[in-house]
Every structure is written in C-alpha cells, then in structure tokens.
Design a protein around this motif. Sequence first.
Motif: not given
Length: 333
Positions: A127, A183-184, A202, A205, A207
Amino acid sequence: MLKVWKCGLAAVMAAAMLTAAGCGSAKEGAGSGEGEQELTVLLDWYPNAVHSFLFAAEKEGYFKEAGLKVKLETPAGTDDAVKLLAAGKADLALSYQTVVAISRAEDIPVVAVAAIVRHPLNQLFVLEESGIKRPKDLEGKTIGYPSIPLDEGMIDTMVKADGGDPAKVKFTDIGWDLIPALTTKKVDGIIGGYINHEKLLMEKEGFKLGAFDPVKYGVPDYYELVLTASEDGLDKKAETIKKFIDAAAKGYEYTVKNPEASLNNLLEQQNKDFPLDPEVEKQSLHILLPLMDPGKEKFGAQSEASWQSVIDWLKQVEQLRTTPAAKDAFRNL
C-alpha cells in the motif's frame, strides 16, 4: 498459480489419473472429421484475458484451417496442468517457465514449446501509505505469500539486490487470500499477485499501490507463461503442435488488431463459477498484449540464454534438486 514440485513422478502420475476424467489425449491423425487432428490443451487457470488469443484462434477458424480440432479445457486445480501432461492425459498445457525448469530437475519430462507471456507478471505489492519505497524497506516487515517457496526466493533476491538483509524480512503463508491480507493490513506487502489481475482488482476498489518489478532487482526476466508438451508427445506430434502454435499466433495477431472483439469473445467463454469483470479484463488485456509481443522474432520464440539465466537463479535460491540442461528444457518449432 504455480507450485513447486515436492513429489516424485509416480505421485504426479497418480494424482493426474485421479483428476483426468474426460481429458484424454488424442492420437496423431485422429479426429472427429476427415483429416482433422485432435489436440487437448489445458489452460493454467479459468478463462481470462491471457487466453483471449486462443479463443480468437478457435472462433476465427484458424485451428480448423490448420486441420485441427482443439479442446481448450480448464484443469481441476491450477497446478494440475503439467501433472496431466506428464501423465499423457493432454497434448499441451499452459504453465510457467520456472515450473518447467523445476519439473525437469525432478525428472518430469516436460518441454516448453512456446513462450506466451514473455515477461513476469508477478510483482511485489504494498500500500502506498505503508511508506515502503523500495525492497530494502521490507526489513522488519511481513510479506504474505501463497504457499510457494519460490516467492520467498524472489523477495530474498530483490531485498539483497537493493542492499538490504533478506534475513530481516518476515513471511506469512496466506494462501490465495492475497488481496484481503494486504488491504486489511494483515501483512505489509504481498508477492504472488499479478499486475494484470490482483493489482487491477485492488485499484478498482480505490486502493493506491506501490508495485515493484522483480526484474529491476536481481530476478531474471523470465517467461511468465509458456506452452508445454511432454517429451514423448513432442516426439510423436511435433508437426501437429507446430500447426497449433502457428494458428495460435494468428489468434494473437487478430487480438492485437481487434482487442474489443477478442475480449467479447472471451467473455462469452467465461466460467460461470469464476465470472469475469469486463472492465478489469479489458485493462488486463491492454497490459498483456505488449508483454506477449515477440518483436522481430516468431511468436513463441524462446532463447537458451533465457532458460540458462532462470535455471541459474533457481539454483541460487535453492529451488532445484538437480541442475537441468537449459537446451533440453525448450524447443522452438
């Protein structure tokens, strides 16, 4: 999508027998129509953008023009294709350059007959907000990977090439739950995700990701996807397999010129159990076509230098039980 072999050929063949129902290989010259030769071809995964050129070759009649009746089938598991091939239950299978090299080190007689995706799709994802700007920053971080020891070797190579200490990187096996693990923030990064699939999902969504190409950090520029045959099948059906590759090359050329039509054709062939996102597959195809481009070479062409560099690297990261000869791992038809 690829797994490292840890079993002998006998076990491979036994597993193949259990999963090969309805997947029999045809004999040279056999077919449902006069002069047609049947080929059973196993995909590496459920139908998606990377297979568009094959479905295009089928729909546009290129296989038929070559005198072929081609059965494109999806194996029960993503790692079953080469197993079935080695057991004589299919004529051709899509697999991975690294899997072929590892298989040959285990005396499993498979040979790559064409390079399909000529560059890696598997990249390290983090990320953006993680603050990880380069592989060296993974020291003290946790990387999620899908049960594949080779992915650990890839991260070790990347971190070391960037001046870091691979021993300071932690790994956790997350199976194929790559996207939720990242993602978590269960993990700080993932390896085993593809730039034409997990990355796109991803980003859709919302991110924002950092992606690191392994080729820029010590990993050889390997062929992600290759078309494979068994040594025995190749000896018996080389001419028929060459016809298949030539027809598939026409399917690739059609897809380059008609990406939207080829994509629509793919969507008609999608597996109902694995529905495709049209927008993601459109982006995926846009990424894939340049990576499949053979340039001035013939579609599918392979080099001994590529195979040697991959074998040398696999040996370096301790993924080979023996050292297979690069010249025997592939054949250009």
